[in-house]
Write a protein that holds these residues in place. Structure first.
Motif, PDB file in Angstrom:
ATOM      1  N   ILE A  15       1.799   0.362   4.207  1.00  0.00           N
ATOM      2  CA  ILE A  15       2.071   1.557   3.685  1.00  0.00           C
ATOM      3  C   ILE A  15       2.526   1.279   2.154  1.00  0.00           C
ATOM      4  CG2 ILE A  15       2.197   3.943   3.512  1.00  0.00           C
ATOM      5  CD1 ILE A  15       1.880   4.079   6.574  1.00  0.00           C
ATOM      6  N   ASP A  16       1.087   1.367   0.740  1.00  0.00           N
ATOM      7  CA  ASP A  16       1.504   1.170  -0.294  1.00  0.00           C
ATOM      8  C   ASP A  16       2.553  -0.437  -0.300  1.00  0.00           C
ATOM      9  OD1 ASP A  16       1.429   2.151  -2.806  1.00  0.00           O
ATOM     10  OD2 ASP A  16       3.388   3.461  -2.579  1.00  0.00           O
ATOM     11  N   GLN A  68       4.047  -9.675  24.710  1.00  0.00           N
ATOM     12  CA  GLN A  68       4.937  -9.935  23.443  1.00  0.00           C
ATOM     13  C   GLN A  68       4.672  -9.358  22.727  1.00  0.00           C
ATOM     14  OE1 GLN A  68       2.125 -13.173  22.236  1.00  0.00           O
ATOM     15  NE2 GLN A  68       0.878 -11.841  22.028  1.00  0.00           N
ATOM     16  N   ALA A  69       4.417  -8.086  22.401  1.00  0.00           N
ATOM     17  CA  ALA A  69       5.041  -7.019  21.174  1.00  0.00           C
ATOM     18  C   ALA A  69       4.483  -5.604  21.563  1.00  0.00           C
ATOM     19  CB  ALA A  69       3.556  -7.799  20.214  1.00  0.00           C
ATOM     20  N   ARG A  70       4.823  -5.491  20.973  1.00  0.00           N
ATOM     21  CA  ARG A  70       4.962  -3.215  21.165  1.00  0.00           C
ATOM     22  C   ARG A  70       3.926  -2.879  19.063  1.00  0.00           C
ATOM     23  NH1 ARG A  70       9.479   0.371  23.327  1.00  0.00           N
ATOM     24  NH2 ARG A  70       9.670   0.684  21.069  1.00  0.00           N
ATOM     25  N   VAL A  71       3.436  -2.410  19.599  1.00  0.00           N
ATOM     26  CA  VAL A  71       2.261  -1.988  17.976  1.00  0.00           C
ATOM     27  C   VAL A  71       2.563  -0.530  17.986  1.00  0.00           C
ATOM     28  CG1 VAL A  71       0.166  -1.703  17.003  1.00  0.00           C
ATOM     29  CG2 VAL A  71       0.691  -3.338  18.170  1.00  0.00           C
ATOM     30  N   ALA A  72       3.506  -0.370  17.172  1.00  0.00           N
ATOM     31  CA  ALA A  72       3.336   1.246  16.522  1.00  0.00           C
ATOM     32  C   ALA A  72       1.984   2.090  16.201  1.00  0.00           C
ATOM     33  CB  ALA A  72       4.506   1.728  15.462  1.00  0.00           C
ATOM     34  N   PHE A  73       2.184   3.811  17.320  1.00  0.00           N
ATOM     35  CA  PHE A  73       1.109   4.642  16.685  1.00  0.00           C
ATOM     36  C   PHE A  73       1.284   4.906  15.492  1.00  0.00           C
ATOM     37  CE2 PHE A  73      -0.865   3.552  21.639  1.00  0.00           C
ATOM     38  CZ  PHE A  73      -1.168   2.793  21.604  1.00  0.00           C
ATOM     39  N   ALA A  74       0.525   4.703  14.689  1.00  0.00           N
ATOM     40  CA  ALA A  74       0.574   6.048  13.354  1.00  0.00           C
ATOM     41  C   ALA A  74       0.469   7.359  13.565  1.00  0.00           C
ATOM     42  CB  ALA A  74      -0.073   6.023  12.431  1.00  0.00           C
ATOM     43  N   SER A  75       1.513   8.225  12.773  1.00  0.00           N
ATOM     44  CA  SER A  75       1.812   9.608  13.002  1.00  0.00           C
ATOM     45  C   SER A  75       0.720  10.446  12.126  1.00  0.00           C
ATOM     46  CB  SER A  75       3.169  10.364  12.861  1.00  0.00           C
ATOM     47  OG  SER A  75       3.379   9.876  11.265  1.00  0.00           O
ATOM     48  N   ALA A  76       0.259  11.419  12.162  1.00  0.00           N
ATOM     49  CA  ALA A  76      -0.589  11.993  10.885  1.00  0.00           C
ATOM     50  C   ALA A  76       0.221  12.204   9.633  1.00  0.00           C
ATOM     51  CB  ALA A  76      -0.841  14.369  11.651  1.00  0.00           C
ATOM     52  N   GLU A  77       1.475  12.202   9.752  1.00  0.00           N
ATOM     53  CA  GLU A  77       1.841  12.213   8.458  1.00  0.00           C
ATOM     54  C   GLU A  77       1.194  10.829   7.833  1.00  0.00           C
ATOM     55  OE1 GLU A  77       3.784  13.151  11.016  1.00  0.00           O
ATOM     56  OE2 GLU A  77       3.356  15.276  10.033  1.00  0.00           O
ATOM     57  N   GLU A  78       1.990   9.628   8.703  1.00  0.00           N
ATOM     58  CA  GLU A  78       2.033   7.685   8.307  1.00  0.00           C
ATOM     59  C   GLU A  78       0.541   7.820   7.954  1.00  0.00           C
ATOM     60  OE1 GLU A  78       5.445   5.585  10.524  1.00  0.00           O
ATOM     61  OE2 GLU A  78       3.821   6.819  11.481  1.00  0.00           O
ATOM     62  N   VAL A  79      -0.875   8.365   8.588  1.00  0.00           N
ATOM     63  CA  VAL A  79      -1.871   7.945   8.478  1.00  0.00           C
ATOM     64  C   VAL A  79      -2.285   8.760   7.205  1.00  0.00           C
ATOM     65  CG1 VAL A  79      -4.610   8.887   8.886  1.00  0.00           C
ATOM     66  CG2 VAL A  79      -2.889   8.011  10.487  1.00  0.00           C
ATOM     67  N   GLN A  97       0.202   9.061   4.466  1.00  0.00           N
ATOM     68  CA  GLN A  97       0.782   8.314   3.539  1.00  0.00           C
ATOM     69  C   GLN A  97      -0.167   6.959   3.427  1.00  0.00           C
ATOM     70  OE1 GLN A  97       4.390   7.242   5.508  1.00  0.00           O
ATOM     71  NE2 GLN A  97       5.315   9.278   4.494  1.00  0.00           N
ATOM     72  N   ALA A  98      -0.964   6.517   4.315  1.00  0.00           N
ATOM     73  CA  ALA A  98      -1.263   5.214   3.817  1.00  0.00           C
ATOM     74  C   ALA A  98      -2.993   5.458   3.347  1.00  0.00           C
ATOM     75  CB  ALA A  98      -1.895   4.811   5.662  1.00  0.00           C
ATOM     76  N   ALA A  99      -3.577   6.822   3.269  1.00  0.00           N
ATOM     77  CA  ALA A  99      -4.722   7.226   2.673  1.00  0.00           C
ATOM     78  C   ALA A  99      -4.732   7.288   1.686  1.00  0.00           C
ATOM     79  CB  ALA A  99      -5.501   8.448   3.701  1.00  0.00           C
ATOM     80  N   ARG A 147      -6.173   5.587  -1.430  1.00  0.00           N
ATOM     81  CA  ARG A 147      -6.661   6.594  -2.937  1.00  0.00           C
ATOM     82  C   ARG A 147      -6.136   5.645  -4.014  1.00  0.00           C
ATOM     83  NH1 ARG A 147      -5.856  11.009  -1.522  1.00  0.00           N
ATOM     84  NH2 ARG A 147      -8.030  11.203  -0.016  1.00  0.00           N
ATOM     85  N   ARG A 148      -4.979   5.394  -4.138  1.00  0.00           N
ATOM     86  CA  ARG A 148      -3.892   5.100  -5.842  1.00  0.00           C
ATOM     87  C   ARG A 148      -4.461   3.695  -5.923  1.00  0.00           C
ATOM     88  NH1 ARG A 148      -0.296   8.044  -2.978  1.00  0.00           N
ATOM     89  NH2 ARG A 148       1.226   6.152  -2.456  1.00  0.00           N
ATOM     90  N   ALA A 149      -4.863   3.084  -4.734  1.00  0.00           N
ATOM     91  CA  ALA A 149      -4.756   1.790  -5.020  1.00  0.00           C
ATOM     92  C   ALA A 149      -6.200   1.079  -5.524  1.00  0.00           C
ATOM     93  CB  ALA A 149      -4.229   0.930  -3.902  1.00  0.00           C
ATOM     94  N   PHE A 150      -6.907   2.612  -4.597  1.00  0.00           N
ATOM     95  CA  PHE A 150      -8.799   1.714  -5.525  1.00  0.00           C
ATOM     96  C   PHE A 150      -8.852   2.476  -6.365  1.00  0.00           C
ATOM     97  CE2 PHE A 150     -12.619   4.047  -6.342  1.00  0.00           C
ATOM     98  CZ  PHE A 150     -13.516   3.162  -6.230  1.00  0.00           C
ATOM     99  N   GLU A 151      -7.548   3.783  -7.611  1.00  0.00           N
ATOM    100  CA  GLU A 151      -8.128   3.919  -8.410  1.00  0.00           C
ATOM    101  C   GLU A 151      -7.757   2.420  -9.602  1.00  0.00           C
ATOM    102  OE1 GLU A 151      -5.615   7.105  -9.123  1.00  0.00           O
ATOM    103  OE2 GLU A 151      -6.791   8.962  -7.186  1.00  0.00           O
ATOM    104  N   ASP A 152      -6.111   1.890  -9.250  1.00  0.00           N
ATOM    105  CA  ASP A 152      -6.351   0.563 -10.305  1.00  0.00           C
ATOM    106  C   ASP A 152      -7.611  -1.083 -10.012  1.00  0.00           C
ATOM    107  OD1 ASP A 152      -3.837   2.246 -10.902  1.00  0.00           O
ATOM    108  OD2 ASP A 152      -3.085   0.808  -9.542  1.00  0.00           O
ATOM    109  N   TRP A 153      -7.591  -0.754  -8.674  1.00  0.00           N
ATOM    110  CA  TRP A 153      -8.760  -1.707  -8.730  1.00  0.00           C
ATOM    111  C   TRP A 153     -10.318  -1.973  -9.200  1.00  0.00           C
ATOM    112  CZ3 TRP A 153      -7.880  -6.569  -6.951  1.00  0.00           C
ATOM    113  CH2 TRP A 153      -9.251  -7.753  -6.480  1.00  0.00           C
ATOM    114  N   SER A 154     -10.321  -0.443  -9.454  1.00  0.00           N
ATOM    115  CA  SER A 154     -11.439   0.088  -9.761  1.00  0.00           C
ATOM    116  C   SER A 154     -11.377   0.043 -11.256  1.00  0.00           C
ATOM    117  CB  SER A 154     -11.674   1.455  -9.791  1.00  0.00           C
ATOM    118  OG  SER A 154     -10.913   2.276 -10.445  1.00  0.00           O
ATOM    119  N   GLN A 155     -10.502  -0.709 -11.771  1.00  0.00           N
ATOM    120  CA  GLN A 155     -10.044  -0.653 -13.037  1.00  0.00           C
ATOM    121  C   GLN A 155     -10.355  -1.878 -13.467  1.00  0.00           C
ATOM    122  OE1 GLN A 155     -11.040   1.520 -15.312  1.00  0.00           O
ATOM    123  NE2 GLN A 155     -11.589   2.599 -13.897  1.00  0.00           N
ATOM    124  N   VAL A 156      -9.809  -3.202 -12.278  1.00  0.00           N
ATOM    125  CA  VAL A 156      -9.571  -4.367 -12.944  1.00  0.00           C
ATOM    126  C   VAL A 156     -11.421  -4.828 -12.905  1.00  0.00           C
ATOM    127  CG1 VAL A 156      -9.284  -6.415 -11.417  1.00  0.00           C
ATOM    128  CG2 VAL A 156      -8.062  -4.341 -10.856  1.00  0.00           C
TER     129      VAL A 156
END
Length: 140
Positions: free
Chosen positions: A20-21, A44-55, A57-59, A63-72
């Protein structure tokens, strides 16, 4: 290109969190899923399920990354994709090992899957040429 088959060592247990970020986040929901080795069924591994807060944060980070990327510019985006291509090729064996361990592929099939993926990246790297027309915004 011919890739010689090689044995893949037994996997060690590991945890998969979130990215995330630009940061690895372990995951704080307390819920996990298991990743089995398809050939043996061993966990062989464990995968963390995201909490609502983590989802959220990722969203927000996306959104912030898209704002920057859209100007490239298209040329700038292609430069990033060429760097991604270099990294994929540099880490080809590591990626193939993951496909063997986590998807049950044999080594040759894993290499073939990667080759098909590289073709998609190659196509995307040529996007400035594909967008040529009478007028294109932010080309260079």
């Amino acid at each position: 290109m011919t890739i010689a088959p090689r044995p893949v060592e037994a996997p060690t247990a590991y945890h998969v969190g979130h990215f995330i970020d630009g940061q690895v986040v372990a995951g704080d929901s307390g819920r996990w899923g298991e990743v089995a080795q398809p050939a043996t069924g061993e966990i062989q591994a464990r995968v963390a399920f995201a909490s609502a807060e983590e989802v959220d944060q990722a969203a927000c980070a996306a959104r912030r990354a898209f704002e920057d990327w859209s100007q490239v510019s298209v040329v700038g985006r292609a430069a990033v994709l060429f760097r991604v291509r270099e990294l994929l090729l540099e880490h080809r064996d590591e990626l193939a090992t993951l496909l063997v361990r986590e998807h049950g592929k044999v080594w040759g099939d894993a290499q073939g899957e990667l080759t098909r993926g590289f073709e998609v990246v190659d196509f995307a790297c040529g996007i400035p040429h594909l967008l040529k027309g009478e007028y294109s915004e932010q080309v260079g």
